[in-house]
Design a protein around this motif. Structure first.
Motif, short mmCIF file in Angstrom:
data_model
loop_
_atom_site.label_atom_id
_atom_site.label_comp_id
_atom_site.label_asym_id
_atom_site.label_seq_id
_atom_site.Cartn_x
_atom_site.Cartn_y
_atom_site.Cartn_z
N ASP A 219 1.00 -0.30 -8.50
CA ASP A 219 0.58 -1.51 -7.81
C ASP A 219 1.67 -2.54 -8.12
O ASP A 219 1.65 -3.18 -9.17
CB ASP A 219 -0.79 -1.95 -8.34
CG ASP A 219 -1.51 -2.89 -7.42
OD1 ASP A 219 -0.96 -3.24 -6.35
OD2 ASP A 219 -2.63 -3.30 -7.76
N ALA B 48 0.83 -1.22 0.00
CA ALA B 48 0.00 0.00 0.00
C ALA B 48 0.86 1.26 0.00
O ALA B 48 0.50 2.26 -0.63
CB ALA B 48 -0.94 0.00 1.20
N ASP C 188 0.70 4.22 -2.76
CA ASP C 188 0.44 5.62 -2.41
C ASP C 188 1.56 6.55 -2.87
O ASP C 188 1.31 7.65 -3.35
CB ASP C 188 0.26 5.77 -0.90
CG ASP C 188 -1.03 5.17 -0.40
OD1 ASP C 188 -1.94 4.92 -1.22
OD2 ASP C 188 -1.14 4.93 0.82
#
Length: 195
Positions: free
Chosen positions: A135, A126, A130
């Motif tokens: 991904d 994650a 961010d």
């Protein structure tokens, strides 16, 4: 690696999984393309330019940690004509890095280097998403037995060769080697768009 042009989107707004005119030809997904062509083709909006910037910063972190050998598979809504199909911007760029780890370093030493240059542990999924709009996943090609390499490659190919609504689609492959021309091209786009 022999690069091919990025094919046009299909009527469904995805890259074609194979060459429709020659479905058994080797010209199929994943399409091996130059990184600068990725920037040229998909850097078409402020959101897309910001995602490309994050992706190139993520790649620079891998390079700074000594990871320059291998290739990356790219997929997700970023490679789709998502603005026309779903009336929204892409969420991120999906990336699997197939990496040849330098044999002079242990995997834990390389993970420490990655933490130093990217600022997070690679398993902090994650946080990478961010920070870089990526991904990110990786496959250590030279650190796992051949059977596991085939299994992991098959997994990603099967995951990425269709959308969740079962539409078959293609995806791209770029070399992990540094490509300063891609960054130069992106900087010109950022200047033009005021990003």
């Amino acid at each position: 690696m022999i690069n091919v042009p990025i094919p046009d989107w299909t009527a469904e707004g995805v890259l074609p999984p194979v060459d429709a005119n020659s479905p058994t030809s080797p010209n199929r997904s994943p399409y091996q393309v130059a990184l600068v062509e990725l920037v040229d083709r998909f850097g078409t909006s402020n959101e897309r330019i910001r995602m490309l910037d994050g992706f190139l910063r993520y790649r620079q972190g891998l390079h700074n940690a000594g990871l320059t050998q291998g290739f990356q598979w790219l997929d997700g809504s970023y490679l789709e004509q998502i603005e026309a199909v779903e009336n929204r911007a892409p969420n991120d760029i999906d990336v699997v890095s197939f990496v040849e780890f330098p044999m002079e370093s242990s995997q834990s030493e390389l993970l420490d280097k990655l933490d130093d240059v990217i600022g997070i542990r690679p398993k902090a999924h994650a946080t990478i998403k961010d920070k870089f709009n990526v991904d990110a996943f990786y496959v250590p090609m030279n650190l796992i037995p051949p059977e596991r390499l085939v299994i992991r490659t098959s997994y990603w190919y099967s995951m990425w060769s269709h959308r969740r609504d079962d539409v078959w689609k293609g995806f791209l492959q770029v070399s992990l080697s540094p490509d300063p021309e891609a960054r130069k091209k992106l900087e010109r786009l950022k200047d033009q768009e005021g990003v």
